[in-house]
Scaffold this active site. Structure first.
Site, PDB file in Angstrom:
ATOM      1  CB  SER A  30     -12.093  15.706 -21.216  1.00  0.00           C
ATOM      2  OG  SER A  30     -11.575  15.089 -19.757  1.00  0.00           O
ATOM      3  CG  HIS A  39      -1.375  19.003 -24.559  1.00  0.00           C
ATOM      4  ND1 HIS A  39      -2.017  20.207 -24.538  1.00  0.00           N
ATOM      5  CD2 HIS A  39      -2.253  17.706 -24.356  1.00  0.00           C
ATOM      6  CE1 HIS A  39      -3.662  19.208 -24.525  1.00  0.00           C
ATOM      7  NE2 HIS A  39      -3.114  17.882 -24.678  1.00  0.00           N
ATOM      8  CB  SER A  40      -0.950  16.853 -20.464  1.00  0.00           C
ATOM      9  OG  SER A  40      -0.976  15.517 -21.667  1.00  0.00           O
ATOM     10  CD  GLU A  89       9.769  18.043 -10.619  1.00  0.00           C
ATOM     11  OE1 GLU A  89      10.767  17.263 -10.350  1.00  0.00           O
ATOM     12  OE2 GLU A  89       9.692  19.144 -11.870  1.00  0.00           O
TER      13      GLU A  89
END
Lengths: 445, 408
Positions: free
Chosen positions: A208, A337-338, A122
């Protein structure tokens, strides 16, 4: 004779065998004293014409006149280990019992992870942080695996495993600091949100790059083995990560080097928008273990107790037998996923909803602990409310803390900043001084 | 060119903050490994001067009589030496350095293809597996990216691995791990995890090894933040740089050259460690500064002989430290001669020479009387045919011509 007499005599003296087996010895692996000789049986194989065997480098094999191809798939998929059914009822009694204290702690951490993900997601949507990736649907894998390990076991995560950090005592405030890249972040503001790392907690900083951590874990296991520590390394990766070259080589290495490492694959069905049917054509990831000589097991990833049992057993094997173990945890990536992804674009929204509600690992574990009398509704609402407050407070605090200073752009590139970096740092500072209005206020120059 | 250097008090040109203060004293003669002026043999200055670098204005340069081939020690320098040292080949010098460090620190280990039983494809690790066991000298399967990753993981967990690429070109497969993890993880973890790894291997153009085995990786790696790069060229600096690289807390890439492994020279018996950030003054001179490294040093020195006969006085510097450049030594030289020639084996585009040209122009433009000339290989894959291959590498004749043109 292509074998020179000296070599023959050398091997003859090293290994006690009779001249009849001379050719075999030259094909046996040469090892030095520091490691265990493998496959001693190759020295003693019987060259019996009736047996239809032949020796090649690597050992003897039987030969057959029929041309038999091994099928690309088994008639049956590898079965999946589970302890609790969908309703939280034990299927059998043969699992390692978890004490009330540990079970409640596991459950609280799973809830913490769930709420943390919801609130930070959020926050990203509100523009307070730039990026986030949730672990929704995989709380059992995250927490239960960590619960089965000790603090000395080193963790190499991909990026969907903040659970072990929470389990080991990383606070929500520290999570917030990292996501807001402020000056209290361990990483000094250098990485994207969710790229946590803490040497105190034996949790290596998230990078990453996909699957690069898998060989790191093997290297760490090699280090632990050299130091003869009572610890293993564990690495997490997804179904997509198992396609990377690093995964294959790492499994191969770990088997050859007999390294105490646990490979935990979170097969959650999706690599961003790529379903597993487009990722590999094997029966998931578990079957790949045997290809490399690695012991493996498939587990129901949404069953906290199954994960706990499997990881605990794997740890024991990894350390005492000095071997790698592959665990494939089947699960579902409930979240996108993100925050840069909208997964309803490539999968049905009702599929996501079904997994989110009907197959929620948190709810399933809750049923089990409630049935044991260790949890109830009141504890639930208290926990959730308290967590919400804590999280909102942590976010507010982290948001208002200064960002790291300019020096942190240039520190830690090397152990000591070289002159060219110090020069570049000075240029940046001079530029900021000349044009203060062009730079944010909360940078300390 | 390797002449015998004596123990000299020194300072590094790199940074005044002490990079070397973590190691315990080595067991032999050379004293503690630190940066203080009053210590005994520590970092050894590349020129034969006795005083610290900053006071150099008061000293006249001594002319070193050098050859393109390693020779015995010059008597004027050797007069204060009590020990003549011992002779060995460059690959043996590398091995000696490696062995000494492995004895000194049990965390040092080696991993790579065929480094164990086989002793390494260029024999740098010969005998080490027998001595230290094959857990410390690890034979890896063929997966460069992954065993480099393994080395990184081991380094982050406390070991000091030396990762060998059988040929530097194979490390292209390890680029992901080297760039994204090796160079970065110390930074992105906020300094929590360090990676004291050494990545080494032979590179450069050999004798008809084919295009894939004749790569110059220093040009590809030079941009990666977080790593240091050094290139050795003599048995003396090979051993010294190997030891320095192992002791460094940063990841270091040590570039060796396929054709230099059998170079023979005399090195001191005493322990010595060189500085990773210093260039080596091979031949002081007045007319032109020639910057080079690795194998090209020998082509330059051969050209220098011809140039001396023609009446020129070139100053030859083996830059040794490819990242970062030793701009202190280089700058001093430029200020003296005002003319720069760079001789490298890299390709023209994006090579070390290109970066060096930019760095010198940026910092010393006012001291230049002529534009910098850079001699490099052409932007072609290295051909196999011997004659073709020879013409992709800078030859002494070209160096002589370039100097003549530069000094007009």
């Amino acid at each position: 004779m292509w074998i020179s007499k000296t070599i023959f005599n050398h091997f003859k003296s090293r290994l006690n065998f009779t001249p009849n087996y001379a050719p075999l010895s030259l094909l046996s692996p040469r090892r030095f004293a520091s490691t265990i000789a493998q496959n001693p049986s190759t020295f003693n194989s019987i060259h019996d014409a009736n047996q239809q065997v032949i020796d090649f480098p690597g050992g003897t094999v039987k030969f057959i006149p029929e041309m038999r191809f091994i099928s690309e798939s088994s008639p049956q998929r590898i079965p999946c280990y589970r302890v609790l059914d969908d309703d939280g009822q034990p299927l059998a009694n043969n699992f390692v019992q978890v004490s009330e204290e540990v079970a409640v702690r596991m459950y609280s951490n799973m809830v913490t992870l769930q709420i943390m993900d919801t609130i930070f997601y959020e926050a990203q949507r509100q523009g307070r942080i730039s990026f986030y990736a949730t672990t929704i649907g995989e709380e059992a894998i995250n927490i239960a695996s960590a619960a089965a390990l000790t603090r000395d076991d080193v963790i190499f995560p991909q990026y969907r495993e903040p659970g072990p950090l929470l389990w080991r005592g990383f606070t929500l405030q520290e999570i917030a600091h990292q996501c807001f890249s402020n000056k209290y972040d361990n990483g000094k503001g250098r990485q994207m949100p969710i790229h946590y790392g803490s040497n105190k907690h034996n949790y290596f900083t998230v990078a990453s790059t996909v699957a690069t951590q898998v060989p790191h874990a093997v290297g760490a296991a090699y280090s632990l083995k050299m130091d003869k520590k009572d610890a293993c390394s564990i690495t997490y990766f997804g179904d997509g990560g198992s396609s990377e070259g690093d995964f294959h080589a790492a499994l191969n290495f770990a088997a050859v080097m007999e390294a105490p490492v646990i490979f935990l694959c979170r097969n959650n069905g999706w690599a961003i928008s790529t379903p597993t049917s487009d990722q590999f054509r094997s029966d998931g990831v578990v079957v790949k273990g045997q290809a490399y000589g690695v012991r493996s097991i498939r587990v129901d990833g949404n069953d906290a107790l199954a994960i706990y049992n499997a990881v605990q057993a794997a740890r024991e094997m990894a350390i005492s037998e000095e071997r790698p173990v592959l665990i494939e945890a089947l699960t579902y990536r409930v979240g996108h996923h993100s925050t840069s992804d909208d997964s309803t674009k490539y999968r049905p929204a009702n599929e996501i909803e079904w997994w989110r509600l009907a197959r929620d690992p948190v709810a399933r574990f809750r049923k089990w602990i409630e049935r044991n009398g260790w949890w109830n509704d009141m504890a639930e609402s208290e926990l959730r409310n308290s967590l919400r407050q804590q999280l909102l407070h942590s976010i507010q605090v982290a948001e208002n803390i200064e960002k790291p200073p300019i020096e942190d752009i240039f520190n830690d590139v090397y152990d000591v900043p070289p002159s060219n970096l110090r020069e570049q740092e000075q240029w940046v500072k001079d530029t900021i001084k000349k044009h203060p209005l062009d730079y944010p206020e909360n940078i300390s120059a | 060119m390797a002449t015998l250097f004596q123990g000299l008090p020194s300072s590094t040109a790199f940074s005044s903050s002490n990079k070397f203060n973590h190691a315990p004293a080595p067991t032999s003669f050379s004293g503690t490994w630190n940066n203080e002026r009053k210590s005994s043999i520590v970092t050894v200055r590349s020129d034969a001067r006795w005083s610290p670098v900053l006071n150099s204005a008061t000293h006249k340069p001594q002319r070193l009589i050098t050859n393109a081939v390693a020779t015995k020690a010059d008597s004027s320098l050797a007069s204060t030496s009590s020990k003549p040292g011992h002779e060995l080949l460059l690959f043996e010098a590398l091995r000696e350095g490696l062995e000494e460090e492995m004895e000194r620190d049990p965390c040092v280990c080696v991993m790579g293809e065929d480094v164990g039983h086989y002793g390494g494809s260029y024999k740098v690790t010969k005998g080490l597996a027998t001595k230290f066991g094959d857990l410390r000298v690890l034979d890896t399967p063929i997966a460069e990216n992954s065993f480099t990753g393994m080395g990184i993981g081991a380094a982050m967990t406390g070991l000091r691995p030396i990762i060998e690429g059988m040929n530097m070109g194979f490390l292209l497969l390890a680029f992901n791990q080297i760039s994204n993890n090796c160079g970065m993880l110390h930074y992105t973890s906020g300094g929590q995890f360090k990676i004291p790894a050494v990545i080494r291997g032979p590179g450069g153009v050999g004798r008809q090894l084919g295009a894939e085995h004749s790569q110059r990786l220093e040009s590809y790696f030079q941009s990666i933040p977080g790593i240091q790069m050094v290139a050795c060229s003599t048995p003396y600096n090979a051993k010294g740089l190997m030891k320095a690289a192992i002791r460094s807390e940063n990841p270091v890439i040590l570039f060796e050259h396929v054709l230099l492994y059998n170079l023979k020279d005399r090195i001191p018996d005493e322990e010595y460690v060189l500085s990773l950030e210093e260039a080596e003054m091979v031949r002081p001179g007045e007319h032109v500064t020639i910057l080079t490294y690795s194998r090209m040093r020998y082509h330059v020195m051969q050209a220098a002989k011809t140039l001396v006969n023609k009446g020129y006085d070139p100053e030859v510097i083996d830059i040794r430290s490819l990242k970062p450049f030793d701009l202190h030594t280089i700058g001093k030289s430029v200020k003296k001669t005002h003319r720069v020639l760079i001789v490298e084996e890299c390709m023209r585009t994006g090579g070390i020479g290109a970066s060096l040209t930019a760095a010198i122009t940026e910092n010393f433009n006012d001291d230049l009387d002529a534009p910098i000339v850079c001699l490099s290989s052409q932007d072609v894959p290295t051909p196999y045919a011997g004659t073709l291959e020879e013409w992709t590498v800078v030859q002494p004749a070209q160096i002589v011509t370039a100097v003549e043109q530069l000094c007009q």
